[in-house]
Write a protein that holds these residues in place. Structure first.
Motif, mmCIF file in Angstrom:
data_model
loop_
_atom_site.group_PDB
_atom_site.id
_atom_site.type_symbol
_atom_site.label_atom_id
_atom_site.label_comp_id
_atom_site.label_asym_id
_atom_site.label_seq_id
_atom_site.Cartn_x
_atom_site.Cartn_y
_atom_site.Cartn_z
ATOM 1 N N TRP A 128 0.798 -1.212 0.000
ATOM 2 C CA TRP A 128 0.000 0.000 0.000
ATOM 3 C C TRP A 128 0.836 1.271 0.000
ATOM 4 O O TRP A 128 0.648 2.151 -0.839
ATOM 5 N N GLY A 129 1.769 1.379 0.909
ATOM 6 C CA GLY A 129 2.504 2.625 1.114
ATOM 7 C C GLY A 129 3.299 3.101 -0.074
ATOM 8 O O GLY A 129 3.311 4.283 -0.401
ATOM 9 N N HIS A 131 2.788 2.558 -3.248
ATOM 10 C CA HIS A 131 1.892 3.043 -4.300
ATOM 11 C C HIS A 131 1.356 4.432 -3.967
ATOM 12 O O HIS A 131 1.249 5.287 -4.839
ATOM 13 N N ILE A 132 1.012 4.637 -2.702
ATOM 14 C CA ILE A 132 0.523 5.952 -2.265
ATOM 15 C C ILE A 132 1.625 6.997 -2.441
ATOM 16 O O ILE A 132 1.364 8.115 -2.907
ATOM 17 N N LYS A 135 1.999 7.830 -6.148
ATOM 18 C CA LYS A 135 0.852 8.523 -6.727
ATOM 19 C C LYS A 135 0.662 9.925 -6.160
ATOM 20 O O LYS A 135 0.448 10.884 -6.910
ATOM 21 N N TYR A 136 0.727 10.072 -4.846
ATOM 22 C CA TYR A 136 0.363 11.345 -4.227
ATOM 23 C C TYR A 136 1.542 12.209 -3.814
ATOM 24 O O TYR A 136 1.441 13.423 -3.808
#
Length: 160
Positions: A128-129, A131-132, A135-136
């Motif tokens: 999860w981390g 990818h976040i 992306k952000y």
């Protein structure tokens, strides 16, 4: 906030977090009975503290590696190497506690908690981390391209 994060050179966060973890684990224990922090301590609360510290430590290693390898995905082998580095730091700090004699003691279960926390950080960042972050924080958008003769997806990255 993203601009500040992006201006920090890769590696700085890892060095700072490693120093903080070493400091926390090697300083003599302080007396907390009667203080407002007493509610934080329960049976085996130090194992939870170790788990949290090494989760944060490995996440910082993997964050810096992701930032350095931006925009590409990191390999699982390198991520496992950083996880083992975090585990080795846990072993070294426990050994140093034994050698320093400052009221701290060597505990095998602390090493287990360190490893569990490091592997939890690995799972978090892999699933999860990372990818976040891409992306952000790093402003990388993934797009899929379909080749005419192949029906497989290939990931291509572009920076906004």
């Amino acid at each position: 906030m993203k601009k500040i994060i992006n201006y920090i050179p890769a590696g700085i966060l890892s060095v700072v977090v490693t120093a903080i973890v070493a400091l926390v684990l090697l300083l003599p224990e302080t007396e907390i009975s009667g203080s407002w922090l007493e509610w934080l301590h329960f049976k085996n609360s130090d194992k939870v503290e170790h788990l949290i510290l090494f989760f944060i430590l490995n996440c910082s290693y993997l964050y810096d590696h992701t930032k350095f390898k931006n925009p590409h995905h990191t390999s699982i082998n390198k991520d496992l190497a950083f996880t083992m580095l975090a585990g080795a730091i846990g072993l070294l700090t426990e050994t140093a506690q034994l050698a320093m004699g400052l009221g701290r003691s060597f505990d095998e279960m602390d090493i287990v908690a360190d490893l569990v926390g490091a592997f939890m950080g690995l799972l978090f960042m892999r699933l999860w981390g990372g990818h976040i972050l891409r992306k952000y924080v790093f402003n990388i958008r993934r797009r899929h391209r379909r080749h005419h003769h192949e029906h497989t997806h290939q990931h291509h990255y572009e920076v906004d």
